[in-house]
Design a protein around this motif. Structure first.
Motif, short mmCIF file in Angstrom:
data_model
loop_
_atom_site.label_atom_id
_atom_site.label_comp_id
_atom_site.label_asym_id
_atom_site.label_seq_id
_atom_site.Cartn_x
_atom_site.Cartn_y
_atom_site.Cartn_z
N MET A 206 0.83 -1.20 0.00
CA MET A 206 0.00 0.00 0.00
C MET A 206 0.86 1.26 0.00
O MET A 206 0.56 2.24 -0.70
CB MET A 206 -0.94 0.00 1.22
N GLU A 207 1.95 1.24 0.76
CA GLU A 207 2.87 2.38 0.76
C GLU A 207 3.45 2.60 -0.63
O GLU A 207 3.59 3.75 -1.09
CB GLU A 207 3.99 2.15 1.77
N GLU A 208 3.79 1.50 -1.31
CA GLU A 208 4.33 1.61 -2.66
C GLU A 208 3.27 2.18 -3.62
O GLU A 208 3.58 3.03 -4.47
CB GLU A 208 4.78 0.23 -3.15
N VAL A 209 2.03 1.74 -3.49
CA VAL A 209 0.95 2.25 -4.34
C VAL A 209 0.75 3.74 -4.10
O VAL A 209 0.58 4.52 -5.05
CB VAL A 209 -0.36 1.47 -4.07
N GLU A 210 0.76 4.14 -2.83
CA GLU A 210 0.57 5.55 -2.52
C GLU A 210 1.72 6.41 -3.02
O GLU A 210 1.56 7.62 -3.22
CB GLU A 210 0.38 5.72 -1.01
N SER A 211 2.87 5.76 -3.23
CA SER A 211 4.02 6.48 -3.79
C SER A 211 4.01 6.51 -5.31
O SER A 211 4.92 7.05 -5.94
CB SER A 211 5.33 5.83 -3.30
N GLY A 212 2.99 5.88 -5.92
CA GLY A 212 2.84 5.94 -7.37
C GLY A 212 3.22 4.68 -8.12
O GLY A 212 3.20 4.66 -9.36
N ALA A 213 3.57 3.59 -7.40
CA ALA A 213 3.99 2.36 -8.08
C ALA A 213 2.82 1.70 -8.79
O ALA A 213 1.67 1.74 -8.32
CB ALA A 213 4.59 1.39 -7.07
N ALA A 214 3.11 1.07 -9.94
CA ALA A 214 2.10 0.32 -10.68
C ALA A 214 1.91 -1.06 -10.06
O ALA A 214 2.82 -1.60 -9.42
CB ALA A 214 2.51 0.20 -12.15
N LEU A 215 0.73 -1.64 -10.28
CA LEU A 215 0.42 -2.92 -9.64
C LEU A 215 1.11 -4.14 -10.25
O LEU A 215 1.52 -5.04 -9.50
CB LEU A 215 -1.10 -3.15 -9.65
#
Length: 237
Positions: A206-215
């Motif tokens: 979730m932290e990675e997603v909030e930082s803009g990472a793609a799934l």
């Protein structure tokens, strides 16, 4: 497990969602663990964990399902007096939604005895009074008629089928806003360990997603992201 083991396991499960638990159990081959129809009747429900104390009803039979049966030595009233502090009462109400298996006075007594919660595939009655008892309840709704209008009480601490799930006495129940999930007693320690790690991993994702990472490659993580995750754990140790 000892009571101290339970306390540690239950404390850990307080931080694990039922959604995570269903995924963990699915990976272990258990698909049917979510109790259908059991939803919190209070909107601010907190996560509850406890050992199952089972209560069993069968469909009403007119010679047995009578108001007089409430005074029998084998009755819902007697069952409540056997419930240990901290248990979660799991009531198999056959999914019946037009007769309330439990009401405010019974819920008040359970709350006074320290029962942690009530989980059922049926409905409660006396909703206003039930809510004042403070007993956390997961059920399929409410109905005015009494239990004997549609159900016959049978016994307690027997295997039951609640919401299509086989529940045995002392299995572990975790309930939150997504519903109620069963953990087989024999799998508790293993599931707790796996669930804690899964929650930690998903928190990192979730932290990675909030930082803009793609799934893709992140959820689920590929080898590169698994390595990054493991490195982050070591950095926090």
């Amino acid at each position: 497990m000892t009571s101290s083991d339970d306390a540690l396991a239950f404390k850990a499960l307080q931080g694990v969602t039922t959604a995570t638990l269903t995924t963990i159990l699915l990976k272990k081959g258990l698909r049917n663990v979510w109790i259908r129809g059991a939803f919190p009747i209070a909107p601010d429900a907190k996560r509850i964990v406890g050992r199952a104390f089972t209560v069993r009803f069968v469909p009403a039979r007119e010679d047995l399902a009578t108001p007089e049966s409430w005074s029998s030595p084998k009755s819902t009233r007697a069952a409540i007096e056997q419930m240990p502090e901290g248990c979660i009462a799991v009531v198999d109400a056959n999914g019946l939604t037009d007769a309330g298996f439990w009401g405010d006075i019974l819920c008040a007594r359970m709350a006074k005895r320290g029962v942690a919660a009530l989980v059922s595939d049926g409905v409660v009655r006396d909703l206003a009074g039930v809510l004042t008892t403070g007993l956390p309840i997961w059920a399929a709704g409410t109905a005015a008629p009494p239990s004997v209008a549609g159900l016959t009480f049978v016994d307690w601490q027997q295997p039951v089928g609640c919401g299509g799930v086989a529940v045995f006495p002392d299995d572990v129940i975790v309930a939150d806003r997504d519903g109620a999930v069963l953990i087989p007693a024999a799998l508790l320690a293993e599931v707790v360990e796996l669930a804690i790690e899964q929650e930690r991993l998903e928190g990192w994702i979730m932290e990675e997603v909030e930082s803009g990472a793609a799934l893709p490659g992140l959820y689920p993580p590929n080898a590169e992201n698994k390595a990054r995750y493991e490195a982050s754990k070591k950095a926090q140790a």
